[in-house]
Scaffold this motif. Sequence first.
Motif, PDB file in Angstrom:
ATOM      1  N   LYS A  38       0.911  -1.516  -0.195  1.00 27.55           N
ATOM      2  CA  LYS A  38       0.098  -0.041  -0.204  1.00 27.55           C
ATOM      3  C   LYS A  38       0.818   1.324  -0.024  1.00 27.55           C
ATOM      4  CE  LYS A  38      -4.022  -1.809   2.232  1.00 27.55           C
ATOM      5  NZ  LYS A  38      -5.049  -1.758   3.162  1.00 27.55           N
ATOM      6  N   PRO A  39       0.423   2.384  -0.686  1.00 26.49           N
ATOM      7  CA  PRO A  39       1.400   3.359  -0.887  1.00 26.49           C
ATOM      8  C   PRO A  39       1.319   4.199   0.633  1.00 26.49           C
ATOM      9  CG  PRO A  39      -0.611   3.661  -2.149  1.00 26.49           C
ATOM     10  CD  PRO A  39      -0.580   2.303  -1.600  1.00 26.49           C
ATOM     11  N   GLN A  40       2.374   4.782   0.846  1.00 29.56           N
ATOM     12  CA  GLN A  40       2.605   5.699   1.880  1.00 29.56           C
ATOM     13  C   GLN A  40       2.356   7.133   1.552  1.00 29.56           C
ATOM     14  OE1 GLN A  40       6.320   3.173   3.278  1.00 29.56           O
ATOM     15  NE2 GLN A  40       5.635   4.290   4.966  1.00 29.56           N
ATOM     16  N   LYS A  41       1.903   7.221   0.624  1.00 32.13           N
ATOM     17  CA  LYS A  41       1.608   8.967   0.029  1.00 32.13           C
ATOM     18  C   LYS A  41       0.223   9.207  -0.172  1.00 32.13           C
ATOM     19  CE  LYS A  41       3.389   9.738  -4.255  1.00 32.13           C
ATOM     20  NZ  LYS A  41       4.248   9.980  -5.147  1.00 32.13           N
ATOM     21  N   GLY A  42      -0.247  10.270   0.252  1.00 34.86           N
ATOM     22  CA  GLY A  42      -1.557  10.527  -0.207  1.00 34.86           C
ATOM     23  C   GLY A  42      -2.039  11.937  -0.010  1.00 34.86           C
ATOM     24  N   LYS A  43      -3.183  12.337  -0.556  1.00 36.12           N
ATOM     25  CA  LYS A  43      -3.565  13.520  -0.622  1.00 36.12           C
ATOM     26  C   LYS A  43      -4.610  13.999   0.637  1.00 36.12           C
ATOM     27  CE  LYS A  43      -5.869  17.020  -3.550  1.00 36.12           C
ATOM     28  NZ  LYS A  43      -6.720  17.160  -4.847  1.00 36.12           N
ATOM     29  N   VAL A  44      -4.218  15.183   1.214  1.00 34.25           N
ATOM     30  CA  VAL A  44      -4.986  15.433   2.301  1.00 34.25           C
ATOM     31  C   VAL A  44      -6.449  15.946   1.913  1.00 34.25           C
ATOM     32  CG1 VAL A  44      -5.278  17.115   4.405  1.00 34.25           C
ATOM     33  CG2 VAL A  44      -2.966  16.319   3.741  1.00 34.25           C
TER      34      VAL A  44
END
Length: 98
Positions: A38-44
């Motif tokens: 699972k990615p550890q990057k995301g959009k708030v």
Amino acid sequence: MATATVLRPLGDRVVVKRIEEEPKTKGGIVLPDTAKEKPQKGKVIAVGSGRTLENGTKVPLEVKEGDVVVFAKYGGTEIEIDGEEYIILSERDLLAVL
């Protein structure tokens, strides 16, 4: 965004939607879903009102809606709303803003 009005985090928490990574390695090998992490990057998507200090002072969060962040691998709570997956994280689980 409709989600921000439906899901409002409290205190120093933020709601993040994961940003899916490219399903290929740098060498061009396509990874199956079972091999991907699972990615550890995301959009708030939404932010809380901030942390309250013992003296009652409110400290605003350092991130805002729309920021792209890197977060701790095992931090937060995953939830699903209307078929979309989100993570509710404490601001201390956020590692960096990209």
